[in-house]
Design a protein around this motif. Structure first.
Motif, PDB file in Angstrom:
ATOM      1  N   ALA A  29       0.830  -1.202   0.000  1.00  0.00           N
ATOM      2  CA  ALA A  29       0.000   0.000   0.000  1.00  0.00           C
ATOM      3  C   ALA A  29       0.866   1.253   0.000  1.00  0.00           C
ATOM      4  CB  ALA A  29      -0.930  -0.010   1.208  1.00  0.00           C
ATOM      5  N   ALA A  30       1.905   1.259   0.823  1.00  0.00           N
ATOM      6  CA  ALA A  30       2.788   2.423   0.876  1.00  0.00           C
ATOM      7  C   ALA A  30       3.471   2.658  -0.470  1.00  0.00           C
ATOM      8  CB  ALA A  30       3.829   2.241   1.974  1.00  0.00           C
ATOM      9  N   ALA A  31       3.876   1.555  -1.136  1.00  0.00           N
ATOM     10  CA  ALA A  31       4.521   1.688  -2.445  1.00  0.00           C
ATOM     11  C   ALA A  31       3.546   2.212  -3.486  1.00  0.00           C
ATOM     12  CB  ALA A  31       5.102   0.339  -2.872  1.00  0.00           C
ATOM     13  N   ASP A  37       7.964   8.397  -1.631  1.00  0.00           N
ATOM     14  CA  ASP A  37       8.344   9.460  -2.567  1.00  0.00           C
ATOM     15  C   ASP A  37       7.889  10.830  -2.071  1.00  0.00           C
ATOM     16  OD1 ASP A  37       9.458   7.849  -4.901  1.00  0.00           O
ATOM     17  OD2 ASP A  37       7.496   6.930  -4.643  1.00  0.00           O
ATOM     18  N   ALA A  38       6.743  10.876  -1.393  1.00  0.00           N
ATOM     19  CA  ALA A  38       6.209  12.150  -0.905  1.00  0.00           C
ATOM     20  C   ALA A  38       6.968  12.658   0.312  1.00  0.00           C
ATOM     21  CB  ALA A  38       4.727  11.995  -0.558  1.00  0.00           C
ATOM     22  N   LEU A  39       7.571  11.744   1.072  1.00  0.00           N
ATOM     23  CA  LEU A  39       8.294  12.116   2.282  1.00  0.00           C
ATOM     24  C   LEU A  39       9.740  12.418   1.941  1.00  0.00           C
ATOM     25  CD1 LEU A  39       8.381  12.396   5.371  1.00  0.00           C
ATOM     26  CD2 LEU A  39       8.796   9.922   5.501  1.00  0.00           C
ATOM     27  N   GLY A  40      10.169  13.635   2.204  1.00  0.00           N
ATOM     28  CA  GLY A  40      11.548  14.018   1.928  1.00  0.00           C
ATOM     29  C   GLY A  40      12.438  13.840   3.135  1.00  0.00           C
ATOM     30  N   GLU A  85      16.226   3.609   6.795  1.00  0.00           N
ATOM     31  CA  GLU A  85      16.951   3.011   5.662  1.00  0.00           C
ATOM     32  C   GLU A  85      16.015   2.178   4.803  1.00  0.00           C
ATOM     33  OE1 GLU A  85      20.867   1.225   6.055  1.00  0.00           O
ATOM     34  OE2 GLU A  85      21.015   2.072   8.068  1.00  0.00           O
ATOM     35  N   MET A  86      15.100   1.452   5.444  1.00  0.00           N
ATOM     36  CA  MET A  86      14.182   0.596   4.677  1.00  0.00           C
ATOM     37  C   MET A  86      13.163   1.410   3.899  1.00  0.00           C
ATOM     38  SD  MET A  86      13.319  -3.032   6.464  1.00  0.00           S
ATOM     39  CE  MET A  86      12.830  -2.458   8.078  1.00  0.00           C
ATOM     40  N   SER A  87      12.590   2.421   4.524  1.00  0.00           N
ATOM     41  CA  SER A  87      11.550   3.181   3.810  1.00  0.00           C
ATOM     42  C   SER A  87      12.115   3.901   2.604  1.00  0.00           C
ATOM     43  CB  SER A  87      10.859   4.167   4.758  1.00  0.00           C
ATOM     44  OG  SER A  87      11.747   5.163   5.222  1.00  0.00           O
ATOM     45  N   ARG A  88      13.382   4.323   2.665  1.00  0.00           N
ATOM     46  CA  ARG A  88      13.987   4.993   1.503  1.00  0.00           C
ATOM     47  C   ARG A  88      14.066   4.046   0.305  1.00  0.00           C
ATOM     48  NH1 ARG A  88      15.958   9.979   2.420  1.00  0.00           N
ATOM     49  NH2 ARG A  88      16.300  10.598   4.597  1.00  0.00           N
ATOM     50  N   LEU A  89      14.149   2.752   0.567  1.00  0.00           N
ATOM     51  CA  LEU A  89      14.218   1.786  -0.531  1.00  0.00           C
ATOM     52  C   LEU A  89      12.900   1.680  -1.293  1.00  0.00           C
ATOM     53  CD1 LEU A  89      16.217  -1.052   1.267  1.00  0.00           C
ATOM     54  CD2 LEU A  89      17.078   0.606  -0.400  1.00  0.00           C
ATOM     55  N   LEU A  90      11.823   2.255  -0.759  1.00  0.00           N
ATOM     56  CA  LEU A  90      10.545   2.287  -1.471  1.00  0.00           C
ATOM     57  C   LEU A  90      10.427   3.505  -2.372  1.00  0.00           C
ATOM     58  CD1 LEU A  90       8.044   1.143   1.318  1.00  0.00           C
ATOM     59  CD2 LEU A  90       8.913  -0.194  -0.615  1.00  0.00           C
ATOM     60  N   ARG A  91      11.408   4.398  -2.320  1.00  0.00           N
ATOM     61  CA  ARG A  91      11.404   5.559  -3.207  1.00  0.00           C
ATOM     62  C   ARG A  91      11.803   5.130  -4.615  1.00  0.00           C
ATOM     63  NH1 ARG A  91      11.383  10.848  -1.267  1.00  0.00           N
ATOM     64  NH2 ARG A  91      12.378  11.413  -3.237  1.00  0.00           N
ATOM     65  N   GLU A  92      11.127   5.668  -5.605  1.00  0.00           N
ATOM     66  CA  GLU A  92      11.441   5.318  -6.992  1.00  0.00           C
ATOM     67  C   GLU A  92      12.821   5.821  -7.389  1.00  0.00           C
ATOM     68  OE1 GLU A  92       9.455   4.184 -11.012  1.00  0.00           O
ATOM     69  OE2 GLU A  92       8.244   4.929  -9.363  1.00  0.00           O
ATOM     70  N   ASP A  93      13.263   6.940  -6.805  1.00  0.00           N
ATOM     71  CA  ASP A  93      14.521   7.540  -7.224  1.00  0.00           C
ATOM     72  C   ASP A  93      15.723   7.071  -6.419  1.00  0.00           C
ATOM     73  OD1 ASP A  93      14.055   8.799  -4.817  1.00  0.00           O
ATOM     74  OD2 ASP A  93      14.081  10.838  -5.601  1.00  0.00           O
ATOM     75  N   ASP A  94      15.534   6.173  -5.474  1.00  0.00           N
ATOM     76  CA  ASP A  94      16.671   5.680  -4.707  1.00  0.00           C
ATOM     77  C   ASP A  94      17.518   4.762  -5.586  1.00  0.00           C
ATOM     78  OD1 ASP A  94      17.546   5.354  -1.578  1.00  0.00           O
ATOM     79  OD2 ASP A  94      18.023   3.563  -2.748  1.00  0.00           O
ATOM     80  N   SER A  97      16.686   1.202  -5.058  1.00  0.00           N
ATOM     81  CA  SER A  97      15.247   1.062  -4.859  1.00  0.00           C
ATOM     82  C   SER A  97      14.771  -0.385  -4.979  1.00  0.00           C
ATOM     83  CB  SER A  97      14.492   1.912  -5.886  1.00  0.00           C
ATOM     84  OG  SER A  97      13.091   1.720  -5.762  1.00  0.00           O
ATOM     85  N   LEU A  98      13.895  -0.762  -4.049  1.00  0.00           N
ATOM     86  CA  LEU A  98      13.247  -2.072  -4.090  1.00  0.00           C
ATOM     87  C   LEU A  98      11.738  -1.925  -4.283  1.00  0.00           C
ATOM     88  CD1 LEU A  98      15.166  -3.938  -1.231  1.00  0.00           C
ATOM     89  CD2 LEU A  98      15.524  -4.116  -3.696  1.00  0.00           C
ATOM     90  N   ARG A  99      11.319  -0.768  -4.768  1.00  0.00           N
ATOM     91  CA  ARG A  99       9.891  -0.504  -4.912  1.00  0.00           C
ATOM     92  C   ARG A  99       9.214  -1.556  -5.775  1.00  0.00           C
ATOM     93  NH1 ARG A  99       6.205   2.224  -8.312  1.00  0.00           N
ATOM     94  NH2 ARG A  99       4.497   3.158  -7.118  1.00  0.00           N
ATOM     95  N   TYR A 100       9.794  -1.851  -6.937  1.00  0.00           N
ATOM     96  CA  TYR A 100       9.142  -2.801  -7.836  1.00  0.00           C
ATOM     97  C   TYR A 100       9.314  -4.245  -7.383  1.00  0.00           C
ATOM     98  CZ  TYR A 100       7.742   0.854 -10.986  1.00  0.00           C
ATOM     99  OH  TYR A 100       7.128   1.967 -11.509  1.00  0.00           O
ATOM    100  N   ILE A 101      10.379  -4.522  -6.647  1.00  0.00           N
ATOM    101  CA  ILE A 101      10.499  -5.847  -6.034  1.00  0.00           C
ATOM    102  C   ILE A 101       9.375  -6.038  -5.011  1.00  0.00           C
ATOM    103  CG2 ILE A 101      11.934  -7.337  -4.602  1.00  0.00           C
ATOM    104  CD1 ILE A 101      13.076  -7.018  -7.376  1.00  0.00           C
TER     105      ILE A 101
END
Length: 342
Positions: A29-31, A37-40, A85-94, A97-101
């Motif tokens: 859901a978060a992804a 991405d919204a949280l800087g 560290e984990m939540s940053r991996l859900l960012r598309e621009d990291d 990134s593990l967003r698509y995984i």
């Protein structure tokens, strides 16, 4: 303030395990909402985040609270939320990134097949075809284009992140041609060609996959003059001759598909050609929880399996390949160096 729970006693740990679907669904859901991405870099309130991702503040806070318990985001003493560290991996621009995984491992079809794991264990075969009445990849490409897109992006992410490690490992001096079999969008091939300016390469994968090949390989790309893009199914044919063949993370399918691919390669390859097989090993990895979970998912969707070192040696030997050195590529992958006998 929400904190990560310490190690719980066994009764509570088991309760947490059976609620594992809630954790996976929360990450998905978060992804999908784009919260990471919204949280800087500056912590934000649930209300401000909700406005940014167009959700209800109260329910978004509940989602963030559940994730913060797992170390995905953290709640500050003032009630704002910040990255971990984990939540940053859900960012598309990291860059890692593990967003698509994360999306791939929680696609809609997964929720239909996981409850049938007992049936798959009992029968030893996939249950996907029982549920969807067609083979897994046919279903993806013909019936579930969004899921196919997520799959391709996930494989691209994984391939891109390991491509430089593969290029660094392989000594291709003396070779004039390399073929990446089932090579996805060609990130490994592109890395090899960039490292070896005299090398020519072929990328073989399904038409829908190579149609979105790495821009460096396509017409007008920096490597296009040294590349042949071959649409096709390696389980049906390997119409490529090369000095070196790369087979990365595709021998996890069912045994029949693996046998067919390796037989097709043996038929195409010249005696003396190198075959480099790169795989995760379920018995030699620091990520046993993830790898064993993926092993079960492979059973469910294609009847496949993550390999042990011994099972991979057996598959390659049965195919008539001569196995040489077995080396780690990085912490998660191993390379099996083989040659085609005369």
């Amino acid at each position: 303030m929400t904190t990560v729970d310490p190690a719980p006693p066994p009764p509570m740990r088991l309760r947490e395990l059976v609620f594992g679907a809630a954790c996976a669904a929360a990450v998905r859901a978060a992804a999908r909402l784009g919260v990471a991405d919204a949280l800087g870099d500056t912590p934000m309130t649930a209300e401000d985040l909700a406005a940014a991702v167009k959700t209800e503040p109260r329910t978004l806070r509940r989602l963030l609270r559940a994730l913060a318990c797992q170390g995905v985001f953290t709640e500050q003493p003032d009630g704002t939320f910040a990255h971990t560290e984990m939540s940053r991996l859900l960012r598309e621009d990291d860059p890692h990134s593990l967003r698509y995984i994360a999306l791939w491992c929680t696609e809609p079809w997964t929720w239909d097949v996981w409850p049938k794991l007992d049936e798959a264990v009992r029968s030893g075969r996939n249950v996907f075809e029982d549920v969807y009445e067609r083979e897994f990849f046919s279903y993806l490409n013909e019936e579930a284009p969004e899921s196919a897109y997520v799959f391709n992006r996930a494989m691209t992410t994984s391939s891109r992140q390991s491509a430089e490690d593969v290029a660094e490992l392989l000594d291709l001096r003396g070779a004039s041609s390399v073929a990446d079999i089932g090579g996805g969008q060609g990130h490994v091939l592109a890395s090899l060609l960039e490292k070896h300016p005299a090398l020519h390469g072929t990328l073989l994968d399904l038409p829908a996959v190579v149609g979105n090949a790495d821009p460096r390989l396509r017409e007008g790309g920096s490597l296009a003059s040294r590349v042949r893009i071959e649409p096709g199914d390696c389980r049906e044919d390997v119409p490529v001759q090369a000095d070196v063949y790369i087979i990365k993370n595709i021998l996890e399918w069912d045994d029949d598909s693996t046998r067919r691919l390796l037989a097709n390669l043996r038929k195409a390859a010249r005696p003396g050609a190198r075959v480099v097989v790169i795989e995760n090993l379920v018995d030699d990895t620091p990520s046993m929880r993830f790898t064993t979970a993926m092993d079960l998912l492979l059973l469910l969707n294609v009847g496949g399996a993550k390999h042990t070192r011994q099972s991979m040696v057996e598959r390659l030997t049965d195919a008539g390949l001569v196995i040489g050195e077995i080396r780690p590529v990085n912490a998660y992958l191993h390379a099996f160096e083989c040659t085609v006998p005369a």
